[in-house]
Design a protein around this motif. Structure first.
Motif, short mmCIF file in Angstrom:
data_model
loop_
_atom_site.label_atom_id
_atom_site.label_comp_id
_atom_site.label_asym_id
_atom_site.label_seq_id
_atom_site.Cartn_x
_atom_site.Cartn_y
_atom_site.Cartn_z
N GLU A 46 2.53 21.94 10.36
CA GLU A 46 1.31 22.23 9.60
C GLU A 46 0.08 21.67 10.30
N GLU A 47 -1.05 22.33 9.99
CA GLU A 47 -2.35 21.86 10.47
C GLU A 47 -3.18 21.46 9.28
N ARG A 48 -4.24 20.73 9.55
CA ARG A 48 -5.16 20.39 8.47
C ARG A 48 -5.68 21.69 7.87
N GLY A 49 -5.60 21.80 6.57
CA GLY A 49 -6.01 23.03 5.90
C GLY A 49 -4.81 23.84 5.45
N GLY A 50 -3.61 23.36 5.83
CA GLY A 50 -2.39 23.99 5.33
C GLY A 50 -1.87 25.13 6.17
N ASP B 95 4.77 16.63 12.22
CA ASP B 95 3.95 17.27 11.17
C ASP B 95 4.61 18.54 10.65
N ALA B 96 5.93 18.49 10.55
CA ALA B 96 6.66 19.67 10.10
C ALA B 96 6.76 19.69 8.57
#
Lengths: 627, 114
Positions: free
Chosen positions: A325-329, A216-217
């Motif tokens: 990254e995480e959900r929500g940016g 998730d980079a």
């Protein structure tokens, strides 16, 4: 309680039971994603409690912030930061009246009152939690026809909040399982996929893409060690901002890190750069992760890098990913699990990259071999199969290919006037380029011999000047045909058999050996040797060493041995050169033999000398003897 | 180039097509989710997501696609995917996305199969 309010309460209780059932149905409907179902939960809660305004905030424990999942009316609120002690205070509460909040939360509410309440005008908070895990806040505003909730309504609100908490927790568990499932699948899927790629560029691109998606980079890169220069060179980066617009790196300036200059041990942690980090990964052979204060040259601030290893454990390079990254940016830090994942993926990537490079090397070797064979054919076609007979003279030649294709050449050309041209040359370099340059030299020589005055036999012609002019023409031809590294040493002799005059010109070639009929030795062209052909442009030649010709008269029994450096630079097992002295010795003892025999004697002597030692340069001999 | 993020929408009377370009991560995924939500709010219940120009999807992108499927399912709608690479198709099947959404080779077939 009067009768009408009791009836109303019973009706609302029946409605609440039905809404609770609906809430349960939502939970088990398979709609696990809280982002989708949150609106339904909020709608049921507001309807059950006859509230007109409300919102559900979700807590993100990795970075301690709250985001809005659903609200009535719909409002957009940016993420709200919350301190760990404030989370602890919320966990201790069941209901929070925002007009009279606990002391510990006063600061948090004041800090965010505008953002939290705003147009929503909320009055009551219910912390969403399961056991000691804080999950968010259910925030409620105005209630129809009353300002406070009755006891049974508060109990109902607690039940509703618990249902919402279960939904959030369930959603997170499912998301976590989905994410892990995705990662495991990607890890299993990526190996066979990248191992099928045979082009190193394709393998590098896919490795980086897969690593970026897997972790998730937002950025990633592959740097490989240049074995000779001890540099880490960038082979692919995502996004491709480090690569020029035409899709390629600038080959003259690939982004590289010198592994020699970086001191990984002495660098202070707060001064550590991404270059130190990558060099450290190479040195230690261990995955590392680091948060930098400023943006790194990959584009992200949080980097994680793992070593790429070949089958035998050698470090081939480094695989880098950045800004998870995480959900929500939001950008999160890489975790221990991420490190294990990158490590596993990098192992597969190493095999894929090594495979692609080995394939490329095998292809190049095959192409080189094919080129060498082609060059060899060209060269062999340029060497005369037989030499002509020169009245009053014996002539013999021998060419021995040894090792990679070189550029030796010799010829004996009959001129239309009755004269003879004897040439020997050695083109620099190997392979096709050398063979083509030799073909150019031969074509140029033949052209000169058939079109210029060199072919004429007349007292009015100054043959020495003609040979110098011919050398300049050939120099110009080879200079424009090749590069600075491509040139030819060249020795040309013009023989007039009627006058027994030999006019010679040396273009940087090994001086031929003359053994006179009285046994005296003369090395030709040593004092008048010019530059090899094609090394400098014509206008520079006179400034360095101009071409000069010389002339000698041949007598019966005189012997001339032309040769290339493959003869005198043949080495034996003791690493000694055959050299000019040994050539002289053999030549002296064979003057009574004919040219062909002398040629064989010299060749055999050289072969005896070399023994089992490997040779890498062709051997060429041209022998002329006046009968 | 994978760096170029974009979403193109082609809304017809009965259906709408959302075509993504670039890395389907949180950023592009949120844009896609927002556009899909807007279409759903307008009453569209048949959506096609064309991933032909999206070679790379991360786990957040996957979760956003699942979210769109669920949002459509709430309205008894249908989502069809097209333009998937072989790996993406395998991923969608493994993640059970294929159970709740159609997978078709191209836009025309995806539209024809509502």
């Amino acid at each position: 309680m009067n009768l009408s309010s009791a009836e109303e309460t019973i009706q609302r209780l029946i409605f609440s039971l039905s809404e609770l059932e609906q809430l349960g149905q939502t939970l088990i409907s398979g709609h696990s994603n809280f982002n989708v179902s949150s609106k339904t939960y909020l709608r049921i809660t507001l309807g059950t409690l006859q509230a007109t305004r409300g919102a559900i905030f979700c807590f993100h424990p990795t970075d301690n912030y709250l985001t809005i999942a659903a609200s009535t009316p719909e409002v957009e609120i940016p993420p709200i930061e919350i301190e760990p002690d404030e989370v602890a205070s919320l966990l201790e509460c069941t209901l929070i009246e925002l007009d009279t909040p606990p002391k510990d939360l006063q600061n948090f509410i004041n800090r965010n009152s505008e953002r939290l309440n705003g147009s929503a005008a909320h009055r009551l908070w219910v912390p969403l939690k399961i056991h000691e895990e804080f999950l968010g806040i259910l925030s409620l505003g105005k209630f129809l026809g009353r300002t406070t909730l009755e006891d049974w309504e508060q109990e109902l609100l607690t039940i509703l909040a618990h249902q919402i908490s279960i939904a959030i927790a369930y959603s997170r568990i499912v998301e976590g399982i989905q994410s892990e499932k995705f990662r495991l699948f990607m890890l299993a899927e990526s190996a066979p996929q990248i191992c099928q790629l045979l082009q190193p560029e394709d393998a590098a691109e896919q490795v980086v893409h897969q690593a970026v998606a897997l972790l998730d980079a937002n950025v990633g890169g592959l740097m490989l060690i240049h074995p000779e220069q001890q540099n880490l060179e960038l082979r692919y980066a995502f996004p491709e901002t480090l690569i020029s617009e035409n899709g390629d790196q600038d080959e003259k300036n690939p982004i590289s890190i010198s592994l020699k200059d970086v001191e990984t041990d002495t660098t202070e942690a707060n001064e550590k750069t991404e270059f130190d980090m990558l060099a450290g990964v190479v040195k230690e052979g261990m995955t590392d992760r680091c948060a930098f204060k400023t943006e790194t040259f990959f584009g992200g601030k949080n980097l994680m890098a793992g070593p790429i290893q070949g089958r035998d454990g050698d470090i081939l390079g480094v695989l880098v990913v950045g800004d998870k990254e995480e959900r929500g940016g939001r950008i999160a830090e890489f975790t221990d699990e991420d490190e294990i994942l990158l490590d596993s993926f990098a192992k597969q990537a190493g095999v894929a990259i090594e495979n692609a490079h080995l394939h490329q090397e095998a292809l190049e070797a095959r192409e080189l071999q094919a080129e060498m064979e082609e060059a060899r054919k060209i060269q062999e076609n340029l060497i005369p199969e037989t030499l002509p007979e020169i009245p009053g003279y014996e002539v013999a030649g021998h060419y021995e290919p040894r090792g990679p294709v070189g550029g030796d050449y010799y010829d004996c050309i009959e001129l239309s006037t009755g004269g003879w041209g004897l040439a020997i040359a050695d083109v620099s370099g190997k392979g096709m380029q050398a063979a083509l340059l030799m073909a150019t030299l031969r074509a140029g020589l033949l052209s000169e011999l058939t079109s210029s005055k060199v072919r004429e036999e007349s007292d009015s012609i100054d043959m020495k000047n003609e040979l110098v002019e011919m050398a300049m023409t050939l120099n110009s031809l080879l200079y424009v045909s090749g590069t600075e590294e491509k040139y030819a040493t060249f020795f040309y002799s013009h023989l007039n058999p009627e006058t027994d005059t030999l006019t010679t010109l040396n273009g940087g070639h090994n001086p031929p050996l003359i053994v006179k009929n009285d046994g005296n030795i003369v090395w030709m062209g040593q004092d008048v040797g010019g530059l090899p052909l094609g090394m400098f442009p014509n206008d520079m030649v006179p400034l360095i060493a101009k071409y000069e010709a010389e002339q000698i008269k041949l007598e019966s029994g005189d012997l001339i041995i032309f040769y290339t450096d493959g003869v005198t630079e043949t080495v034996n097992t003791e690493d000694e050169f055959y050299d000019e002295e040994r050539l002289e010795e053999v030549a002296k003892t064979s003057t009574d033999s004919d040219a062909s025999h002398i040629c064989n004697l010299i060749y055999q002597a050289v072969m005896d000398f070399q023994g089992d030692a490997d040779q890498f340069d062709d051997l060429t001999l041209l022998v002329l003897r006046k009968k | 180039m994978l760096n170029k993020f974009d979403i193109q929408i082609r809304a017809e009377q009965e259906y709408a097509v959302l075509e993504t370009a670039g890395y389907l991560n949180d950023s592009l995924g949120e844009q896609l989710s927002k556009k899909a939500q807007e279409l759903i709010e307008k009453g569209y219940t048949q959506l096609v997501i064309n991933l032909d120009k999206t070679a790379l999807i991360n786990s957040i992108g996957i979760s956003i696609l699942i979210e769109i499927i669920e949002a459509l399912d709430e309205r008894n709608g249908t989502l069809n995917f097209c333009g998937l690479s072989a790996t993406q198709e395998r991923t969608f099947r493994m993640m059970a996305i294929a159970k709740y959404a159609g997978i078709f080779p191209d836009e025309k077939t995806a539209i024809a199969n509502f």
